[in-house]
Scaffold this active site. Structure first.
Site, PDB file in Angstrom:
ATOM      1  N   LYS A  13       0.827  -1.212   0.000  1.00 54.48           N
ATOM      2  CA  LYS A  13       0.000   0.000   0.000  1.00 54.48           C
ATOM      3  C   LYS A  13       0.862   1.264   0.000  1.00 54.48           C
ATOM      4  O   LYS A  13       0.637   2.168  -0.787  1.00 54.48           O
ATOM      5  CB  LYS A  13      -0.938   0.005   1.224  1.00 54.48           C
ATOM      6  CG  LYS A  13      -1.899  -1.180   1.263  1.00 54.48           C
ATOM      7  CD  LYS A  13      -2.838  -1.112   2.445  1.00 54.48           C
ATOM      8  CE  LYS A  13      -2.134  -1.184   3.786  1.00 54.48           C
ATOM      9  NZ  LYS A  13      -1.412  -2.459   4.042  1.00 54.48           N
ATOM     10  N   ARG A  88      -9.347   0.899   9.066  1.00 55.00           N
ATOM     11  CA  ARG A  88      -8.812  -0.432   9.339  1.00 55.00           C
ATOM     12  C   ARG A  88      -9.821  -1.298  10.069  1.00 55.00           C
ATOM     13  O   ARG A  88      -9.503  -2.419  10.452  1.00 55.00           O
ATOM     14  CB  ARG A  88      -7.563  -0.305  10.198  1.00 55.00           C
ATOM     15  CG  ARG A  88      -6.284  -0.719   9.446  1.00 55.00           C
ATOM     16  CD  ARG A  88      -5.160  -0.549  10.423  1.00 55.00           C
ATOM     17  NE  ARG A  88      -3.951  -1.211  10.113  1.00 55.00           N
ATOM     18  CZ  ARG A  88      -2.920  -0.642   9.505  1.00 55.00           C
ATOM     19  NH1 ARG A  88      -3.004   0.551   8.987  1.00 55.00           N
ATOM     20  NH2 ARG A  88      -1.796  -1.311   9.382  1.00 55.00           N
ATOM     21  N   ARG A 127      11.522  -5.520   4.504  1.00 56.85           N
ATOM     22  CA  ARG A 127      11.208  -4.079   4.317  1.00 56.85           C
ATOM     23  C   ARG A 127      12.234  -3.197   5.017  1.00 56.85           C
ATOM     24  O   ARG A 127      12.628  -3.454   6.140  1.00 56.85           O
ATOM     25  CB  ARG A 127       9.821  -3.785   4.873  1.00 56.85           C
ATOM     26  CG  ARG A 127       9.502  -2.298   4.900  1.00 56.85           C
ATOM     27  CD  ARG A 127       8.043  -2.018   4.909  1.00 56.85           C
ATOM     28  NE  ARG A 127       7.370  -2.502   6.099  1.00 56.85           N
ATOM     29  CZ  ARG A 127       6.039  -2.450   6.267  1.00 56.85           C
ATOM     30  NH1 ARG A 127       5.264  -1.948   5.308  1.00 56.85           N
ATOM     31  NH2 ARG A 127       5.496  -2.902   7.371  1.00 56.85           N
ATOM     32  N   ARG A 160      11.584  -1.597  10.606  1.00 60.70           N
ATOM     33  CA  ARG A 160      10.553  -1.246  11.581  1.00 60.70           C
ATOM     34  C   ARG A 160      10.502  -2.272  12.705  1.00 60.70           C
ATOM     35  O   ARG A 160      10.622  -3.474  12.466  1.00 60.70           O
ATOM     36  CB  ARG A 160       9.182  -1.167  10.890  1.00 60.70           C
ATOM     37  CG  ARG A 160       9.001   0.110  10.115  1.00 60.70           C
ATOM     38  CD  ARG A 160       7.769   0.121   9.246  1.00 60.70           C
ATOM     39  NE  ARG A 160       6.552  -0.395   9.876  1.00 60.70           N
ATOM     40  CZ  ARG A 160       5.348  -0.351   9.308  1.00 60.70           C
ATOM     41  NH1 ARG A 160       5.204   0.209   8.114  1.00 60.70           N
ATOM     42  NH2 ARG A 160       4.296  -0.838   9.915  1.00 60.70           N
ATOM     43  N   ARG A 171       0.077  -9.005  13.447  1.00 62.26           N
ATOM     44  CA  ARG A 171      -0.557  -7.989  12.592  1.00 62.26           C
ATOM     45  C   ARG A 171      -1.412  -8.660  11.518  1.00 62.26           C
ATOM     46  O   ARG A 171      -2.465  -8.133  11.132  1.00 62.26           O
ATOM     47  CB  ARG A 171       0.507  -7.074  11.975  1.00 62.26           C
ATOM     48  CG  ARG A 171       1.061  -6.109  13.022  1.00 62.26           C
ATOM     49  CD  ARG A 171       2.378  -5.517  12.600  1.00 62.26           C
ATOM     50  NE  ARG A 171       2.265  -4.715  11.416  1.00 62.26           N
ATOM     51  CZ  ARG A 171       3.212  -4.629  10.486  1.00 62.26           C
ATOM     52  NH1 ARG A 171       4.333  -5.319  10.608  1.00 62.26           N
ATOM     53  NH2 ARG A 171       3.037  -3.878   9.455  1.00 62.26           N
TER      54      ARG A 171
HETATM   55  P1  ADP Z   1       2.183  -1.880   3.193  1.00 64.72           P
HETATM   56  O1  ADP Z   1       2.180  -0.366   3.163  1.00 64.72           O
HETATM   57  O2  ADP Z   1       0.967  -2.454   2.526  1.00 64.72           O
HETATM   58  O3  ADP Z   1       2.386  -2.431   4.566  1.00 64.72           O
HETATM   59  P2  ADP Z   1       4.739  -1.624   1.787  1.00 64.72           P
HETATM   60  O4  ADP Z   1       4.386  -0.723   0.660  1.00 64.72           O
HETATM   61  O5  ADP Z   1       5.497  -1.017   2.923  1.00 64.72           O
HETATM   62  O6  ADP Z   1       3.414  -2.391   2.337  1.00 64.72           O
HETATM   63  O7  ADP Z   1       5.536  -2.862   1.166  1.00 64.72           O
HETATM   64  C1  ADP Z   1       6.071  -3.907   2.002  1.00 64.72           C
HETATM   65  C2  ADP Z   1       7.423  -4.356   1.449  1.00 64.72           C
HETATM   66  O8  ADP Z   1       7.209  -5.016   0.187  1.00 64.72           O
HETATM   67  C3  ADP Z   1       8.410  -3.218   1.177  1.00 64.72           C
HETATM   68  O9  ADP Z   1       9.698  -3.641   1.542  1.00 64.72           O
HETATM   69  C4  ADP Z   1       8.327  -2.999  -0.335  1.00 64.72           C
HETATM   70  O10 ADP Z   1       9.570  -2.540  -0.867  1.00 64.72           O
HETATM   71  C5  ADP Z   1       7.997  -4.398  -0.840  1.00 64.72           C
HETATM   72  N1  ADP Z   1       7.164  -4.396  -2.052  1.00 64.72           N
HETATM   73  C6  ADP Z   1       6.137  -3.544  -2.343  1.00 64.72           C
HETATM   74  N2  ADP Z   1       5.586  -3.851  -3.538  1.00 64.72           N
HETATM   75  C7  ADP Z   1       6.291  -4.927  -4.010  1.00 64.72           C
HETATM   76  C8  ADP Z   1       6.231  -5.725  -5.215  1.00 64.72           C
HETATM   77  N3  ADP Z   1       5.309  -5.457  -6.170  1.00 64.72           N
HETATM   78  N4  ADP Z   1       7.093  -6.730  -5.340  1.00 64.72           N
HETATM   79  C9  ADP Z   1       8.013  -7.002  -4.380  1.00 64.72           C
HETATM   80  N5  ADP Z   1       8.133  -6.294  -3.246  1.00 64.72           N
HETATM   81  C10 ADP Z   1       7.304  -5.270  -3.052  1.00 64.72           C
HETATM   82  P1  AMP Z   2       1.079   0.648   8.898  1.00 63.20           P
HETATM   83  O1  AMP Z   2       2.217   1.592   8.649  1.00 63.20           O
HETATM   84  O2  AMP Z   2      -0.128   0.974   8.077  1.00 63.20           O
HETATM   85  O3  AMP Z   2       1.506  -0.799   8.795  1.00 63.20           O
HETATM   86  O4  AMP Z   2       0.628   0.889  10.423  1.00 63.20           O
HETATM   87  C1  AMP Z   2       1.516   0.642  11.496  1.00 63.20           C
HETATM   88  C2  AMP Z   2       0.744   0.601  12.812  1.00 63.20           C
HETATM   89  O5  AMP Z   2       0.119   1.885  13.064  1.00 63.20           O
HETATM   90  C3  AMP Z   2      -0.397  -0.406  12.884  1.00 63.20           C
HETATM   91  O6  AMP Z   2       0.043  -1.714  13.190  1.00 63.20           O
HETATM   92  C4  AMP Z   2      -1.265   0.217  13.995  1.00 63.20           C
HETATM   93  O7  AMP Z   2      -0.705  -0.020  15.275  1.00 63.20           O
HETATM   94  C5  AMP Z   2      -1.141   1.707  13.697  1.00 63.20           C
HETATM   95  N1  AMP Z   2      -2.208   2.163  12.766  1.00 63.20           N
HETATM   96  C6  AMP Z   2      -2.043   2.631  11.500  1.00 63.20           C
HETATM   97  N2  AMP Z   2      -3.227   2.951  10.954  1.00 63.20           N
HETATM   98  C7  AMP Z   2      -4.170   2.657  11.892  1.00 63.20           C
HETATM   99  C8  AMP Z   2      -5.593   2.746  11.936  1.00 63.20           C
HETATM  100  N3  AMP Z   2      -6.317   3.189  10.869  1.00 63.20           N
HETATM  101  N4  AMP Z   2      -6.234   2.361  13.058  1.00 63.20           N
HETATM  102  C9  AMP Z   2      -5.545   1.922  14.130  1.00 63.20           C
HETATM  103  N5  AMP Z   2      -4.211   1.804  14.155  1.00 63.20           N
HETATM  104  C10 AMP Z   2      -3.510   2.165  13.056  1.00 63.20           C
END
Ligand code: ADP
Ligand code: AMP
Length: 217
Positions: A13, A88, A127, A160, A171
């Site tokens: 995302k 969420r 990541r 992270r 999660r």
């Molecule tokens: P989210 O925001 O949904 O938690 P991220 O955008 O942070 O996910 O992506 C999670 C990990 O996957 C990151 O390390 C990112 O670089 C990697 N990633 C994202 N899209 C792809 C893809 N299409 N193929 C491989 N790795 C990806």
């Molecule tokens: P994310 O970066 O989207 O993976 O979010 C990291 C963490 O932030 C989550 O695991 C939650 O603890 C908190 N968080 C982010 N967005 C929300 C939301 N909409 N509602 C509640 N907690 C959130």
């Protein structure tokens, strides 16, 4: 255009939001990024959110909703936005709907990024995030030229705390128990659009843009 991105942690995302928001000329609003920024600055909001985030639990709705309500009223969000990580759960979705209706608005589309659990674990465990600009990298799938440095801004990359194995698993459970309900919620509203989010990042972006264009008013 008012868009929500939904999908499990690690679906991509944040990665897609940065490209989609720039293509669509709308701000990306990531609740996770806003919380992490507040935690790192030690603000009151950060202190309220930190323990939940470390465990991989959702931050309480009243805290999250107050933060998003303020953010959506800023000038740059008036012509549209791309929400990443909010809503969420169903109560957050209901609140968002009422909030937008109060401003004579509504969501245009909810884009679901579809990936399976094994891929999500591979993505989360590699990541890396830039401490300075927030850009997301992957140690194997999308590596920067130098392992610990962001190609975009030269900032230091970090892993992270919630991307450790136990927290990742928790999660994913929280996603299944609370967030996955949004898929049927938005399908019933007639605004859900799912895309295959596997394959190279730029191909997923192209797929997402092609899908979103069909929803543009
Ligand atoms: P989210 O925001 O949904 O938690 P991220 O955008 O942070 O996910 O992506 C999670 C990990 O996957 C990151 O390390 C990112 O670089 C990697 N990633 C994202 N899209 C792809 C893809 N299409 N193929 C491989 N790795 C990806
Ligand atoms: P994310 O970066 O989207 O993976 O979010 C990291 C963490 O932030 C989550 O695991 C939650 O603890 C908190 N968080 C982010 N967005 C929300 C939301 N909409 N509602 C509640 N907690 C959130």
């Amino acid at each position: 255009m008012r868009v929500v991105l939904v999908g499990p942690p690690g679906a991509g995302k944040g990665t897609q939001a940065q490209f989609l928001a720039s293509h669509l000329s709308i701000p990306k609003i990531s609740t996770g990024d806003i919380f992490r920024d507040n935690v790192s600055r030690g603000t009151g909001l950060g202190q309220r959110a930190q323990a939940y985030m470390e465990r991989g639990d959702l931050v309480p709705d009243e805290v999250t909703i107050a933060m998003v309500t303020d953010r959506l009223q800023e000038d740059d969000a008036q012509a549209g936005f791309l929400l990443d990580g909010f809503p969420r759960n169903v109560p957050q979705a209901e609140t968002l709907k009422k909030l937008l209706a109060g401003w004579d608005n509504r969501l245009d589309v909810v884009l679901e990024l579809v990936v399976d659990d094994d891929e999500v674990v591979r993505r989360l465990s590699g990541r890396r995030t830039c401490r300075r600009c927030g850009r997301v990298w992957h140690a194997t799938f999308d590596p920067p030229a130098r392992p610990e440095t962001c190609d975009d801004c030269g900032g230091e990359l970090f892993q992270r705390d919630d991307d450790r194995e136990n927290t990742i698993r928790h999660r994913l459970e929280v996603y299944q128990q609370q967030t996955a309900l949004l898929i049927s919620y938005y399908a019933d509203e007639g605004i859900l659009l799912g895309i295959d989010a596997t394959g190279p990042v730029d191909e997923v972006t192209d797929r997402a843009l092609a899908a979103l264009r069909r929803f543009m008013r």
